[in-house]
Design a protein around this motif. Structure first.
Motif, mmCIF file in Angstrom:
data_model
loop_
_atom_site.group_PDB
_atom_site.id
_atom_site.type_symbol
_atom_site.label_atom_id
_atom_site.label_comp_id
_atom_site.label_asym_id
_atom_site.label_seq_id
_atom_site.Cartn_x
_atom_site.Cartn_y
_atom_site.Cartn_z
ATOM 1 N N GLN A 157 0.838 -1.184 0.000
ATOM 2 C CA GLN A 157 0.000 0.000 0.000
ATOM 3 C C GLN A 157 0.883 1.247 0.000
ATOM 4 O O GLN A 157 2.048 1.207 0.384
ATOM 5 C CB GLN A 157 -0.901 -0.003 1.236
ATOM 6 C CG GLN A 157 -1.821 -1.206 1.331
ATOM 7 C CD GLN A 157 -2.892 -1.213 0.256
ATOM 8 O OE1 GLN A 157 -3.297 -0.164 -0.225
ATOM 9 N NE2 GLN A 157 -3.359 -2.392 -0.121
ATOM 10 N N ASP A 158 0.315 2.369 -0.417
ATOM 11 C CA ASP A 158 1.093 3.606 -0.500
ATOM 12 C C ASP A 158 1.437 4.170 0.870
ATOM 13 O O ASP A 158 2.541 4.687 1.070
ATOM 14 C CB ASP A 158 0.323 4.645 -1.315
ATOM 15 C CG ASP A 158 0.246 4.246 -2.774
ATOM 16 O OD1 ASP A 158 1.148 4.618 -3.534
ATOM 17 O OD2 ASP A 158 -0.708 3.543 -3.145
ATOM 18 N N THR A 219 4.770 0.686 -5.324
ATOM 19 C CA THR A 219 3.546 0.463 -4.564
ATOM 20 C C THR A 219 2.428 0.044 -5.517
ATOM 21 O O THR A 219 2.558 0.103 -6.748
ATOM 22 C CB THR A 219 3.125 1.735 -3.833
ATOM 23 O OG1 THR A 219 2.836 2.750 -4.806
ATOM 24 C CG2 THR A 219 4.220 2.215 -2.884
ATOM 25 N N SER A 221 -0.348 1.610 -6.191
ATOM 26 C CA SER A 221 -0.798 2.707 -7.052
ATOM 27 C C SER A 221 0.212 2.990 -8.166
ATOM 28 O O SER A 221 -0.169 3.407 -9.263
ATOM 29 C CB SER A 221 -1.041 3.976 -6.235
ATOM 30 O OG SER A 221 0.167 4.515 -5.743
ATOM 31 N N ALA A 222 1.501 2.765 -7.917
ATOM 32 C CA ALA A 222 2.511 2.966 -8.955
ATOM 33 C C ALA A 222 2.339 1.936 -10.070
ATOM 34 O O ALA A 222 2.481 2.262 -11.253
ATOM 35 C CB ALA A 222 3.903 2.877 -8.353
#
Length: 251
Positions: A157-158, A219, A221-222
């Motif tokens: 997770q971020d 992460t 999201s990346a």
């Protein structure tokens, strides 16, 4: 001298046990990936699926079982692991030796039509960000519209605090499943080196330029951002336990 089926079965079984140390709920992850591929290929008479970084090919074999009409390619750079899978799982899977992301790797696949699905599990994190970006773009170009990429891997997770908590949850789960009772990576390879029936394959393996582990620390999201950038329309996780996730991207 060829590899016996009994020896291949023994070493594949040990490989699968060893891998359970590193992938929380490994079999459940395989099942989820197969669920996604089965759902996304409904109505396609002969789906074409590639498993990237397959090792001996347990996921590819599961997909072949779930989709008996499919054409399954299992891709890895390690000739020893590929031969273990080829001998153990047989002709339901086509094994391909190539280094994912390196020049010419797509040519080695000898694809004759667009992919319906590309899958991977605990493998793509070994690619550096630059290589992974290129591989995501290449896969987007190879997949048919509506085709799917399914990646089961360690995706944090971020928020660092949430990632830390997820890591604790994952370790507790692994402890309850006695995952750390299995031999580790180094022990497996040390034991394999002592098996005379694997000697020729180990010699062949040493002659190869196996990929180095450059590991990205991207992460969730990346990864999502890179996949959108590559041309995937819909991207998101469909399963998670701790930091172990199954991320789906639809072309």
């Amino acid at each position: 001298m060829g590899l016996s089926m009994a020896t291949a079965a023994r070493w594949v079984e040990r490989w699968e046990g060893q891998q359970q140390r590193y992938a929380i709920d490994r079999q459940e992850r395989f099942t989820v990936i197969a669920d996604v591929v089965e759902h996304m290929t409904v109505g396609h008479s002969t789906p074409l699926v590639v498993d990237l970084g397959c090792g001996p090919g347990a996921l590819a074999a599961e997909l072949a079982h779930r989709l008996p009409a499919a054409e399954i390619l299992a891709v890895d750079a390690d000739p020893l692991l590929l031969e273990l899978g080829r001998t153990h799982y047989g002709s339901t899977v086509r094994y391909v030796e190539t280094v994912i992301g390196e020049p010419g790797w797509l040519k080695a696949l000898a694809l004759h039509r667009p992919l319906d699905a590309a899958v991977s599990t605990t493998a793509l994190h070994y690619l550096c960000t630059k290589t992974l970006r290129r591989v995501y773009r290449q896969l987007a170009a190879l997949l048919r519209p509506g085709g799917v990429l399914v990646n089961g891997d360690h995706l944090c997770q971020d928020a660092p605090t949430i990632a830390e908590i997820a890591g604790v949850v994952g370790r507790r789960r692994a402890e309850r499943q006695h995952a750390f009772a299995h031999e580790d990576w180094d022990s497996w390879w040390s034991a394999a080196a002592a098996d005379q029936e694997l000697a020729d394959l180990l010699t062949e393996r040493r002659s190869r330029r196996l990929p180095s582990s450059e590991e990205n620390d991207l992460t969730l999201s990346a990864h999502v951002a890179l996949l959108h950038e590559a041309g995937f329309r819909h991207v998101g996780p469909v399963w998670q336990f701790g930091n172990s996730q199954v991320l789906v991207a639809v072309r």
